[in-house]
Design an enzyme around this catalytic site. Structure first.
Site, PDB file in Angstrom:
ATOM      1  N   GLU A 160      45.234  41.474  64.453  1.00 43.76           N
ATOM      2  CA  GLU A 160      44.552  40.463  63.654  1.00 43.76           C
ATOM      3  C   GLU A 160      45.440  40.069  62.485  1.00 43.76           C
ATOM      4  O   GLU A 160      46.262  40.842  62.015  1.00 43.76           O
ATOM      5  CB  GLU A 160      43.221  40.986  63.119  1.00 43.76           C
ATOM      6  N   CYS A 161      45.256  38.854  62.009  1.00 46.69           N
ATOM      7  CA  CYS A 161      45.877  38.405  60.765  1.00 46.69           C
ATOM      8  C   CYS A 161      47.374  38.693  60.753  1.00 46.69           C
ATOM      9  O   CYS A 161      48.142  38.057  61.443  1.00 46.69           O
ATOM     10  CB  CYS A 161      45.174  39.051  59.576  1.00 46.69           C
ATOM     11  N   ALA A 162      47.775  39.668  59.946  1.00 45.83           N
ATOM     12  CA  ALA A 162      49.181  40.019  59.834  1.00 45.83           C
ATOM     13  C   ALA A 162      49.764  40.418  61.176  1.00 45.83           C
ATOM     14  O   ALA A 162      50.922  40.121  61.481  1.00 45.83           O
ATOM     15  CB  ALA A 162      49.359  41.157  58.825  1.00 45.83           C
ATOM     16  N   ALA A 255      44.208  37.960  66.781  1.00 47.84           N
ATOM     17  CA  ALA A 255      43.216  37.365  65.909  1.00 47.84           C
ATOM     18  C   ALA A 255      43.858  36.674  64.728  1.00 47.84           C
ATOM     19  O   ALA A 255      44.825  37.159  64.170  1.00 47.84           O
ATOM     20  CB  ALA A 255      42.283  38.448  65.381  1.00 47.84           C
TER      21      ALA A 255
END
Length: 310
Positions: A160-162, A255
């Site tokens: 997710e994200c990073a 994500a």
């Protein structure tokens, strides 16, 4: 009135482009701030009165949260979880749920470790600030190659994200893992809001029809080099369409916004067994909320964090 805590420089926390600077980057200063805060509380708050009020409250009429949501999988597959300064944003429940589901959880620091834990069949990458450490992440070519090999061999990857940025081909022109046929760059624009999504088909993390609410908070722009199918439709926007060709073989689920953490693992709810056996085929990449496994009856759903890390 039980007391007053006034502003004080000794307990100030610095911030930057996406929120507060994580403790892992300033542990000595953070420890000093906590000590200073304890002193301020002791001299500014009537703690005896606070305890008296707390003890007067009735017992909570609810069961304590537990990560044990299903019988653990046999074999204790090794699941690596990214950590360290570059990936410092995560939920304690993620590791608790993985362990309860039967996984042997091992932390890997992409700034320091040049290999995944021995025998790792799955990788979980949470939030953080890879753009701050892009040069160091790029320099760790052995680990980048190991992650790409895990994807090619059919290993399970949830990011997710990073984590999404780290799995792209590049981040601000620095080479990353190259699992996604996409390039990421930081921009001055902030994308912020809550998003609703529903799985349009069965996948590793969620059966068809699973609905989730996520928090989108980032300054990055990810440009896909190829277009493909969607695993999930997102309200207030068109279905996200990740690349379906040109990716490594494996099972990567990615994500770009944060969701609830009631079941915070890609292998919870009986799915950890998927980490024990490789699977061929082309990566189906999902650019959406994580984690998205089903919430067991009676489970406590946690609110999305206001200061997300991407």
């Amino acid at each position: 009135m039980l007391g007053v805590l006034r502003r004080h420089d000794a307990v100030a926390a610095p911030s930057r482009h996406l929120g507060l600077v994580p403790v892992v980057e300033r542990s000595a200063e953070a420890s000093a701030s906590v000590a200073a805060l304890a002193g301020l509380i002791a001299t500014s708050i009537d703690l005896d009165a606070v305890l008296a009020v707390a003890r007067s409250a009735p017992p909570l009429a609810t069961a304590a949260w537990s990560p044990a949501i299903a019988p653990p999988a046999p074999g204790r597959p090794v699941v690596a979880v990214a950590g360290g300064p570059a990936f410092s944003f995560g939920y304690a429940e993620t590791i608790e749920l993985l362990a309860a589901a039967g996984a042997q959880v091992s932390t890997v620091d992409p700034l320091r470790d040049e290999a995944l834990p021995a025998g790792a069949r799955a990788l979980v990458v949470g939030g953080g600030f890879p753009e701050v450490y892009a040069e160091q992440l790029a320099a760790n070519a052995p680990l980048r190659d190991a992650v790409a090999t895990l994807a090619r061999s059919g290993g399970v990857i949830a990011a997710e994200c990073a984590g999404l940025l780290w799995l792209c081909r590049t981040l601000d022109a620095h080479p990353m893992c190259g699992i996604l046929d996409a390039d990421a760059v930081m921009t001055p624009s902030l994308t912020l809001g809550y998003r609703d999504a529903v799985a349009v088909g069965d996948n590793l993390l969620a059966p068809a029809g699973t609905r989730v609410t996520g928090h989108e908070f980032h300054r990055t722009r990810v440009t896909r080099r190829r277009r493909g199918h969607a695993d999930r439709s997102v309200r207030r926007g068109t279905p996200v369409r990740p690349p379906a060709t040109g990716s490594h073989g494996g099972r990567a689920r990615l994500a770009c916004w944060r969701s609830h953490v009631a079941v915070g693992s890609p292998c919870a709810d009986g799915r950890i067994g998927a980490a024990r056996q490789p699977a061929g085929g082309v990566t189906r990449v999902r650019w959406n909320s994580w984690p998205v496994t089903r919430v067991p009856a009676g489970a406590r759903r946690l609110s999305p964090t206001a200061t997300a890390s991407r």
